[in-house]
Design an enzyme around this catalytic site. Structure first.
Site, PDB file in Angstrom:
ATOM      1  N   ARG A  61     -54.646 -46.585  19.140  1.00  0.00           N
ATOM      2  CA  ARG A  61     -54.384 -46.772  17.703  1.00  0.00           C
ATOM      3  C   ARG A  61     -55.613 -47.371  17.026  1.00  0.00           C
ATOM      4  NH1 ARG A  61     -51.711 -51.090  15.870  1.00  0.00           N
ATOM      5  NH2 ARG A  61     -50.315 -51.093  17.655  1.00  0.00           N
ATOM      6  N   TYR A 115     -53.949 -32.207  -6.524  1.00  0.00           N
ATOM      7  CA  TYR A 115     -53.055 -31.596  -5.545  1.00  0.00           C
ATOM      8  C   TYR A 115     -51.641 -32.181  -5.737  1.00  0.00           C
ATOM      9  CZ  TYR A 115     -51.451 -30.176  -0.903  1.00  0.00           C
ATOM     10  OH  TYR A 115     -50.755 -29.615   0.145  1.00  0.00           O
ATOM     11  N   ASP A 188     -61.597 -36.512  -3.502  1.00  0.00           N
ATOM     12  CA  ASP A 188     -61.014 -35.540  -2.577  1.00  0.00           C
ATOM     13  C   ASP A 188     -61.957 -34.336  -2.574  1.00  0.00           C
ATOM     14  OD1 ASP A 188     -59.612 -33.459  -1.357  1.00  0.00           O
ATOM     15  OD2 ASP A 188     -57.662 -34.156  -2.068  1.00  0.00           O
ATOM     16  N   LYS A 213     -57.910 -27.765   6.057  1.00  0.00           N
ATOM     17  CA  LYS A 213     -58.485 -26.656   5.307  1.00  0.00           C
ATOM     18  C   LYS A 213     -59.850 -26.274   5.894  1.00  0.00           C
ATOM     19  CE  LYS A 213     -54.791 -27.633   2.959  1.00  0.00           C
ATOM     20  NZ  LYS A 213     -54.786 -28.500   1.784  1.00  0.00           N
TER      21      LYS A 213
HETATM   22  C1  LIG Z   1     -54.022 -29.617   1.370  1.00  0.00           C
HETATM   23  C2  LIG Z   1     -54.612 -30.638   0.482  1.00  0.00           C
HETATM   24  C3  LIG Z   1     -54.257 -31.987   0.601  1.00  0.00           C
HETATM   25  C4  LIG Z   1     -53.241 -32.475   1.599  1.00  0.00           C
HETATM   26  O1  LIG Z   1     -53.664 -32.272   2.910  1.00  0.00           O
HETATM   27  P1  LIG Z   1     -52.642 -32.130   4.148  1.00  0.00           P
HETATM   28  O2  LIG Z   1     -53.567 -31.932   5.299  1.00  0.00           O
HETATM   29  O3  LIG Z   1     -51.756 -30.968   3.864  1.00  0.00           O
HETATM   30  O4  LIG Z   1     -51.882 -33.409   4.220  1.00  0.00           O
HETATM   31  C5  LIG Z   1     -54.888 -32.893  -0.241  1.00  0.00           C
HETATM   32  N1  LIG Z   1     -55.782 -32.499  -1.156  1.00  0.00           N
HETATM   33  C6  LIG Z   1     -56.144 -31.205  -1.304  1.00  0.00           C
HETATM   34  C7  LIG Z   1     -57.141 -30.840  -2.337  1.00  0.00           C
HETATM   35  C8  LIG Z   1     -55.558 -30.230  -0.495  1.00  0.00           C
HETATM   36  O5  LIG Z   1     -55.908 -28.948  -0.658  1.00  0.00           O
END
Ligand SMILES: *Cc1c(COP(=O)(O)O)cnc(C)c1O
Length: 401
Positions: A61, A115, A188, A213
């Site tokens: 952890r 998002y 982000d 992604k």
């Molecule tokens: C998919 C996504 C998230 C969330 O990510 P997860 O891996 O699904 O928790 C956050 N921000 C953006 C821009 C995303 O495309």
């Protein structure tokens, strides 16, 4: 490899994090360490590691050698001081918010185009726990400055490229404003990836990713990443030790393997997206194309300043002329190769219908006001031969027209 030898991001992606000595030998690539805890010859040794006087692993952890390798790789790509691998992108955003607000005013100013789950996290989790939340148009710097003065937020949260209309935030200017006000900036960077923009180099304090992604890139990992600057990294790690947001070592391995080809994939995907966007723009059945390479893009000046030439991301959004939900369904049902699915950034091309998925919970009138019309689809362009992507779109468009 020597630190100073590694200069270009393509090289960092391949080498950073690997080749840590394990006993007598050095594995060329990092193994998957599944052990939850670590054994030492003496209690004294373990005591020093628990007390963090000596470097070493004691419990997964806190840290894990597979995750540590990925974290080193991600920090190198994002020009950060250190990184934290998390179980999802949402977990990464949550951890960055906790770390940013730890010793600041409990308020967040967020971009109004975020998002969906991030808006949910702010409204349904952060706000009920006493954090005030406000939204602003971060592509209008005067409006953003005004919102900063009014709300004096501890933290600002923006996305590099917004979804699905692909607005590009002036991160350098935003960072300047946030820093002058003593706040923390979280970016982000999922849509842009460090191949396009490295937010920490522009003054952000945290870059976060849904590693699900582009970073992992193959549609087989759910993961997230927080990259922090030197001022926030220790605080982030201390929080992680008690919150436990950890990514499993197998997902860590897959993500690290994915990142090695991130530069190649992004170069191909961005080039494919440019070709697809200009093909769509000249097609009679298409009403409008949203793509950052468009010279008439509302953020064109920021795009020229912030994005490398030819790298505009690999998402293309477009509107089918005169279409409603039924025509969009007919078009998407006719796709033979492009995958109809939520998510983005994978090696395969994927298409999503925002009105049905990512923006489903928003009322049609509010969606329309956000500029997300019922004839809008979002395409995540993959690494396939671009001719095959275009051919699939063309034959599917014939089914509607
Ligand atoms: C998919 C996504 C998230 C969330 O990510 P997860 O891996 O699904 O928790 C956050 N921000 C953006 C821009 C995303 O495309």
């Amino acid at each position: 490899m020597e630190e100073e030898v590694i200069v270009k991001i393509q090289t960092k992606a391949v080498h950073a994090g690997d080749r840590k000595k394990a006993g007598a030998h050095v594995p060329v690539t990092t193994p998957i360490f599944t052990a939850s805890s670590y054994f030492y010859d003496s209690m004294e040794e373990l005591d020093r590691i628990f007390g963090r006087e000596d470097p070493g692993y004691c419990y997964s952890r806190y840290d894990n050698p597979t995750n540590a390798a990925l974290e080193e790789q991600a920090a190198a790509l994002e020009s950060g001081h250190g990184a934290l691998a998390c179980s999802s992108g949402m977990m990464a955003i949550h951890m960055a918010l906790l770390a940013a607000l730890a010793d600041r005013r409990k308020s967040v100013l967020a971009a109004n185009a975020l998002y969906g789950a991030t808006i949910g996290l702010l409204m349904n989790v952060m706000e009920p726990s006493g954090v005030s939340v406000r939204f602003a148009d971060v592509c209008d710097l005067d409006a953003f400055r005004k919102a900063m003065e009014e709300s004096k937020p501890g933290c600002v949260l923006v996305e590099t490229i917004s979804n699905p209309l692909l607005r590009v935030a002036a991160l350098d200017r935003i960072a300047e404003i946030v820093r002058a006000a003593g706040g923390a900036l979280i970016v982000d960077n999922t849509f842009a990836t460090p191949m396009l923009v490295r937010p920490l180099e522009l003054g952000a304090h945290f870059a976060v990713h849904s590693a699900t992604k582009y970073l992992a890139g193959h549609g087989d990992v759910l993961g997230g990443m927080v990259v922090a600057d030197a001022a926030h990294y220790e605080g982030l790690r201390a929080l992680a030790r008690v919150v436990g947001p950890v990514l499993g070592p197998f997902e860590s391995y897959l993500t690290m393997r994915g990142i090695k080809t991130l530069p190649l994939r992004m170069e191909r995907q961005c080039a494919n997206a440019c070709r697809v966007a200009s093909w769509l723009a000249s097609h009679g059945a298409i009403e409008r194309v949203y793509f950052p390479a468009d010279p008439a893009h509302p953020d064109a000046a920021d795009i020229r300043r912030l994005l490398p030439h030819g790298m505009y991301g690999a998402i293309v959004s477009f509107e089918l002329r005169g279409a409603g939900r039924a025509e969009v369904f007919r078009f998407m049902n006719a796709l033979r190769m492009v995958v109809r699915a939520t998510s983005l950034g994978d090696v395969h091309s994927m298409m999503l219908y925002p009105a049905m998925s990512s923006h489903r919970e928003i009322s049609p009138r509010h969606r329309e006001r956000m500029g997300i019309r019922d004839n809008l689809v979002r395409l995540s362009v993959g690494i396939e031969a671009v001719e095959d992507i275009v051919e699939d779109l063309e034959q599917a468009l014939r089914q509607v027209g």
